[in-house]
Design an enzyme around this catalytic site. Sequence first.
Site, PDB file in Angstrom:
ATOM      1  N   ASN A  37     -10.504  13.661 -31.605  1.00 33.55           N
ATOM      2  CA  ASN A  37     -11.445  12.825 -31.180  1.00 33.55           C
ATOM      3  C   ASN A  37     -12.860  13.046 -31.440  1.00 33.55           C
ATOM      4  O   ASN A  37     -13.499  13.773 -30.903  1.00 33.55           O
ATOM      5  CB  ASN A  37     -11.212  12.067 -29.704  1.00 33.55           C
ATOM      6  CG  ASN A  37     -11.460  10.768 -29.381  1.00 33.55           C
ATOM      7  OD1 ASN A  37     -11.681  10.101 -30.267  1.00 33.55           O
ATOM      8  ND2 ASN A  37     -11.406  10.313 -28.216  1.00 33.55           N
ATOM      9  N   HIS A 122      -2.748   4.569 -16.807  1.00 33.24           N
ATOM     10  CA  HIS A 122      -4.230   4.521 -16.238  1.00 33.24           C
ATOM     11  C   HIS A 122      -4.556   3.156 -15.577  1.00 33.24           C
ATOM     12  O   HIS A 122      -4.721   2.215 -16.342  1.00 33.24           O
ATOM     13  CB  HIS A 122      -5.225   4.791 -17.310  1.00 33.24           C
ATOM     14  CG  HIS A 122      -5.272   6.091 -17.854  1.00 33.24           C
ATOM     15  ND1 HIS A 122      -6.278   6.601 -18.947  1.00 33.24           N
ATOM     16  CD2 HIS A 122      -4.129   6.972 -18.015  1.00 33.24           C
ATOM     17  CE1 HIS A 122      -5.995   7.650 -19.166  1.00 33.24           C
ATOM     18  NE2 HIS A 122      -4.579   8.096 -18.664  1.00 33.24           N
ATOM     19  N   ARG A 147      -2.674   6.820 -12.461  1.00 30.69           N
ATOM     20  CA  ARG A 147      -3.953   7.468 -12.331  1.00 30.69           C
ATOM     21  C   ARG A 147      -5.097   6.475 -11.812  1.00 30.69           C
ATOM     22  O   ARG A 147      -5.168   5.285 -12.459  1.00 30.69           O
ATOM     23  CB  ARG A 147      -4.093   7.966 -13.871  1.00 30.69           C
ATOM     24  CG  ARG A 147      -5.693   8.976 -13.552  1.00 30.69           C
ATOM     25  CD  ARG A 147      -6.150   9.294 -14.987  1.00 30.69           C
ATOM     26  NE  ARG A 147      -6.961   8.508 -15.587  1.00 30.69           N
ATOM     27  CZ  ARG A 147      -7.728   8.926 -16.639  1.00 30.69           C
ATOM     28  NH1 ARG A 147      -7.907   9.794 -17.106  1.00 30.69           N
ATOM     29  NH2 ARG A 147      -8.819   8.031 -17.119  1.00 30.69           N
ATOM     30  N   TYR A 159     -17.423   6.733 -17.590  1.00 34.50           N
ATOM     31  CA  TYR A 159     -16.225   7.159 -18.386  1.00 34.50           C
ATOM     32  C   TYR A 159     -15.099   7.271 -17.784  1.00 34.50           C
ATOM     33  O   TYR A 159     -14.892   7.513 -16.514  1.00 34.50           O
ATOM     34  CB  TYR A 159     -16.394   8.492 -19.046  1.00 34.50           C
ATOM     35  CG  TYR A 159     -15.480   9.055 -20.054  1.00 34.50           C
ATOM     36  CD1 TYR A 159     -15.496   8.476 -21.218  1.00 34.50           C
ATOM     37  CD2 TYR A 159     -14.636  10.081 -19.441  1.00 34.50           C
ATOM     38  CE1 TYR A 159     -14.476   8.722 -22.121  1.00 34.50           C
ATOM     39  CE2 TYR A 159     -13.522  10.427 -20.436  1.00 34.50           C
ATOM     40  CZ  TYR A 159     -13.524   9.735 -21.701  1.00 34.50           C
ATOM     41  OH  TYR A 159     -12.711  10.164 -22.651  1.00 34.50           O
ATOM     42  N   ASP A 221      -8.510  12.017 -12.199  1.00 35.56           N
ATOM     43  CA  ASP A 221      -9.148  13.026 -13.235  1.00 35.56           C
ATOM     44  C   ASP A 221     -10.726  13.043 -12.972  1.00 35.56           C
ATOM     45  O   ASP A 221     -11.607  11.892 -12.921  1.00 35.56           O
ATOM     46  CB  ASP A 221      -8.795  12.279 -14.707  1.00 35.56           C
ATOM     47  CG  ASP A 221      -9.330  12.864 -15.933  1.00 35.56           C
ATOM     48  OD1 ASP A 221      -9.860  14.000 -15.654  1.00 35.56           O
ATOM     49  OD2 ASP A 221      -8.674  12.841 -16.995  1.00 35.56           O
ATOM     50  N   HIS A 223     -12.634  14.512 -15.004  1.00 35.87           N
ATOM     51  CA  HIS A 223     -13.185  14.882 -16.409  1.00 35.87           C
ATOM     52  C   HIS A 223     -14.366  15.951 -16.319  1.00 35.87           C
ATOM     53  O   HIS A 223     -15.435  15.731 -16.961  1.00 35.87           O
ATOM     54  CB  HIS A 223     -13.935  13.613 -16.694  1.00 35.87           C
ATOM     55  CG  HIS A 223     -12.986  12.400 -17.049  1.00 35.87           C
ATOM     56  ND1 HIS A 223     -12.116  12.424 -17.932  1.00 35.87           N
ATOM     57  CD2 HIS A 223     -12.885  11.208 -16.375  1.00 35.87           C
ATOM     58  CE1 HIS A 223     -11.504  11.546 -18.017  1.00 35.87           C
ATOM     59  NE2 HIS A 223     -11.701  10.740 -17.201  1.00 35.87           N
ATOM     60  N   GLU A 247      -7.118  16.228 -11.807  1.00 35.88           N
ATOM     61  CA  GLU A 247      -7.219  16.804 -13.165  1.00 35.88           C
ATOM     62  C   GLU A 247      -8.644  17.200 -13.432  1.00 35.88           C
ATOM     63  O   GLU A 247      -9.313  16.387 -12.838  1.00 35.88           O
ATOM     64  CB  GLU A 247      -6.673  15.720 -13.889  1.00 35.88           C
ATOM     65  CG  GLU A 247      -7.202  15.946 -15.393  1.00 35.88           C
ATOM     66  CD  GLU A 247      -6.390  14.693 -16.256  1.00 35.88           C
ATOM     67  OE1 GLU A 247      -5.939  13.837 -15.765  1.00 35.88           O
ATOM     68  OE2 GLU A 247      -6.722  14.870 -17.414  1.00 35.88           O
ATOM     69  N   GLU A 273      -6.334  19.724 -20.861  1.00 37.65           N
ATOM     70  CA  GLU A 273      -6.230  18.689 -22.326  1.00 37.65           C
ATOM     71  C   GLU A 273      -7.328  19.322 -23.408  1.00 37.65           C
ATOM     72  O   GLU A 273      -7.111  18.705 -24.643  1.00 37.65           O
ATOM     73  CB  GLU A 273      -6.753  17.236 -21.723  1.00 37.65           C
ATOM     74  CG  GLU A 273      -7.867  17.121 -21.304  1.00 37.65           C
ATOM     75  CD  GLU A 273      -8.423  15.642 -20.703  1.00 37.65           C
ATOM     76  OE1 GLU A 273      -7.490  15.046 -19.942  1.00 37.65           O
ATOM     77  OE2 GLU A 273      -9.260  14.972 -21.410  1.00 37.65           O
ATOM     78  N   ARG A 294      -1.885  20.689 -19.101  1.00 39.54           N
ATOM     79  CA  ARG A 294      -2.303  19.323 -19.628  1.00 39.54           C
ATOM     80  C   ARG A 294      -2.502  19.331 -21.384  1.00 39.54           C
ATOM     81  O   ARG A 294      -3.062  18.357 -21.704  1.00 39.54           O
ATOM     82  CB  ARG A 294      -3.789  19.055 -19.206  1.00 39.54           C
ATOM     83  CG  ARG A 294      -3.822  18.450 -17.567  1.00 39.54           C
ATOM     84  CD  ARG A 294      -2.984  17.138 -17.313  1.00 39.54           C
ATOM     85  NE  ARG A 294      -3.923  15.998 -17.865  1.00 39.54           N
ATOM     86  CZ  ARG A 294      -3.433  15.050 -18.720  1.00 39.54           C
ATOM     87  NH1 ARG A 294      -2.351  15.088 -18.976  1.00 39.54           N
ATOM     88  NH2 ARG A 294      -4.388  14.123 -18.872  1.00 39.54           N
ATOM     89  N   HIS A 323      -1.183  15.673 -22.257  1.00 44.63           N
ATOM     90  CA  HIS A 323      -2.174  14.728 -22.494  1.00 44.63           C
ATOM     91  C   HIS A 323      -1.452  13.608 -23.337  1.00 44.63           C
ATOM     92  O   HIS A 323      -0.985  14.072 -24.247  1.00 44.63           O
ATOM     93  CB  HIS A 323      -3.347  15.536 -23.247  1.00 44.63           C
ATOM     94  CG  HIS A 323      -4.486  15.092 -23.081  1.00 44.63           C
ATOM     95  ND1 HIS A 323      -5.433  15.118 -24.218  1.00 44.63           N
ATOM     96  CD2 HIS A 323      -5.135  13.860 -22.490  1.00 44.63           C
ATOM     97  CE1 HIS A 323      -6.647  14.244 -23.839  1.00 44.63           C
ATOM     98  NE2 HIS A 323      -6.234  13.488 -22.834  1.00 44.63           N
ATOM     99  N   ASP A 327      -6.087   8.554 -28.144  1.00 48.15           N
ATOM    100  CA  ASP A 327      -6.696   9.530 -29.321  1.00 48.15           C
ATOM    101  C   ASP A 327      -5.511  10.535 -29.818  1.00 48.15           C
ATOM    102  O   ASP A 327      -5.660  11.026 -30.731  1.00 48.15           O
ATOM    103  CB  ASP A 327      -7.944   9.874 -29.108  1.00 48.15           C
ATOM    104  CG  ASP A 327      -7.993  10.700 -27.648  1.00 48.15           C
ATOM    105  OD1 ASP A 327      -8.162  10.037 -26.588  1.00 48.15           O
ATOM    106  OD2 ASP A 327      -8.004  11.900 -27.638  1.00 48.15           O
ATOM    107  N   GLU A 350       1.389  11.674 -19.652  1.00 51.57           N
ATOM    108  CA  GLU A 350       0.378  10.642 -19.512  1.00 51.57           C
ATOM    109  C   GLU A 350       0.832   9.640 -20.729  1.00 51.57           C
ATOM    110  O   GLU A 350       1.122  10.085 -21.595  1.00 51.57           O
ATOM    111  CB  GLU A 350      -1.006  11.259 -19.789  1.00 51.57           C
ATOM    112  CG  GLU A 350      -2.012  10.333 -19.621  1.00 51.57           C
ATOM    113  CD  GLU A 350      -3.382  10.842 -20.117  1.00 51.57           C
ATOM    114  OE1 GLU A 350      -3.587  12.016 -20.851  1.00 51.57           O
ATOM    115  OE2 GLU A 350      -4.606  10.267 -19.592  1.00 51.57           O
ATOM    116  N   TRP A 413     -18.953  17.551 -18.514  1.00 49.62           N
ATOM    117  CA  TRP A 413     -17.790  16.430 -18.558  1.00 49.62           C
ATOM    118  C   TRP A 413     -16.792  16.786 -17.502  1.00 49.62           C
ATOM    119  O   TRP A 413     -16.235  17.817 -17.818  1.00 49.62           O
ATOM    120  CB  TRP A 413     -17.196  16.779 -19.881  1.00 49.62           C
ATOM    121  CG  TRP A 413     -17.792  15.757 -20.915  1.00 49.62           C
ATOM    122  CD1 TRP A 413     -18.538  16.076 -21.986  1.00 49.62           C
ATOM    123  CD2 TRP A 413     -17.169  14.424 -21.326  1.00 49.62           C
ATOM    124  NE1 TRP A 413     -18.767  14.884 -22.685  1.00 49.62           N
ATOM    125  CE2 TRP A 413     -17.880  13.993 -22.219  1.00 49.62           C
ATOM    126  CE3 TRP A 413     -16.331  13.414 -20.570  1.00 49.62           C
ATOM    127  CZ2 TRP A 413     -17.710  12.556 -22.894  1.00 49.62           C
ATOM    128  CZ3 TRP A 413     -16.333  12.309 -21.103  1.00 49.62           C
ATOM    129  CH2 TRP A 413     -16.948  11.860 -21.988  1.00 49.62           C
TER     130      TRP A 413
END
Length: 413
Positions: A37, A122, A147, A159, A221, A223, A247, A273, A294, A323, A327, A350, A413
Amino acid sequence: MKIESAEVNVTSPGRNFVTLKLTTSDGIVGLGDATVNGRELAVASYLTDHVVPLLLGRDASAIEDTWQYLYRGAYWRRGPVTMAAIAAVDVALWDIKAKAAGLPLYQLLGGASRRGALAYGHASGSSTEALFDSIRNHLDLGFKAIRVQTGVPGLGQIYGVATDQKAGQRYDYEPAKRNLVAGRPLPVEEIWDTAAYLRHIPGVFEAVRSEFGPDLPLLHDGHHRMTPIQAARLAKDLEPYRLFWLEDATPAEDQTALRLIRQHSTTPLAIGEIFNTAFDYQTLITERLIDYVRSAVTHTGGITHLKRLVEFAGLYGIRTGFHGPTDISPVGMAAALHLDLAIHNFGIQEYMQHSATTLEVFRTSYSFADGLLHPGDNPGLGVDLDEEAAAQFEYTPAYLPINRTLDGTVHDW
Ligand code: EZ4
Ligand code: CO
C-alpha cells in the site's frame, strides 16, 4: 514444466494492486499478489527489473528452491518490498502446482482442518450511535466477530474510522487516500491525540458490551499509536470487556515494548501486519509476548515463509489472525484463506470486503457464509485476473495519512 513468461500487472480498480502472472510451458497460469500500500511501483520495479529475468526457464515445480534462491540470492534480506516480491512469485508457483494437480491449494497444504475461517469485520462510527449501527449492519451480514473503532471527541476524521453508513449500505473504507495538492499526490494529514483517545475508548467498549452482550468477540486496533506505558494502561482498562485482541498497541519494530504491556494485563495481544519475516517475531514468540500473529501472505514472503512462521508460533500456543484489508488483493486474500483452512493453530481472519469494481477485475471463488470464509474448491487459488478489465484502471498514487499531534509533531502509527 518451466516458467515461460512472467508479467507484472498494475491496476487501480478503486485502489492500486500489483499482481504477478506466471505462465508455464504447459500453459498453466499462476497469480501472486505483490501490493504494498502506497509503495506499489517499488515492488513492480523490483519484480520487473530484478526478478522476472531470473525466473524465465526455471522449473515451475521447485517452489522451496525458488524461494531460497530469491531470498538468499538477493544478498539484501527482508524488507517489505523484497518480501512482497518474493511472496508474489511463491504464491503464483503454489497456484500453478495446485492447478497442475487439479486440487484447491489448501489440499496441498495438508487439507482442511475446519469448515471455514472465522472472519472479523470492521465496524466503526464517528459517534457511539453510528458505531452501533455499523455493528448491527455487520451482524446482519453474518459476521460473528467485530473490530470496533470510533471517532474521538475533539478530533476530526481519524484513521480506521469510515464515514458513517446508512442501514443496509456497504461498509466502504479505503485506508489509502487519493489527494492531489497543486497536482502532486500527497498524504492527507490528520490530527491525533493519544491522551484523548485513551480517555474515550474504555467507555465505548463498556457501551458496546452492554448493548451487544458478553458473547460477541470484539477486537480493537491501536494502529501503533501508543507508548508502552500508554498501551499497558489501555490493555488494563479494557480487561473488563474481554477483548478477542488488542492489535498493534505499540510501534511494531520495538518487540520488547510488548513485555511492558504483558506485565500489566491479560488482554490478548496481536501484532505483525507490517512485519515481513518470521525473524520479526523471534522475541515475541519465544517470550510469549503475543497471542496472535497478524502477518499477511502478501507481505511475508508468501505461503512458504508464512507457513514456517505459523508452525513456529504454534509451538508456543500462538494463533493466527492474518491481515486482510482491501490493500491485500483478492489474490492475496485467497492465498490467506487456503492457509487458514489448512493450518492447525488458526485463530481468526480479517475480512474487509473488496469493492464491486475490484471484484470485476479479480474474479474470485471464495465465499462468506454464517461468519465463515471458505476459499472454494476450484483448482489452485481460485482467482482469475481479467486483464482487459484491469487495463481500464490506470495506476493512481494514493497514500496512507500522516498523523500529527495537536502541536504539529509527526506522530507514530
Ligand atoms: O491500516 O492495511 O488491521 N488492519 C489495518 C489496515 C491497515 C492497512 C494499511 O495498509 O490496520 O487497515
Ligand atoms: Co491493523
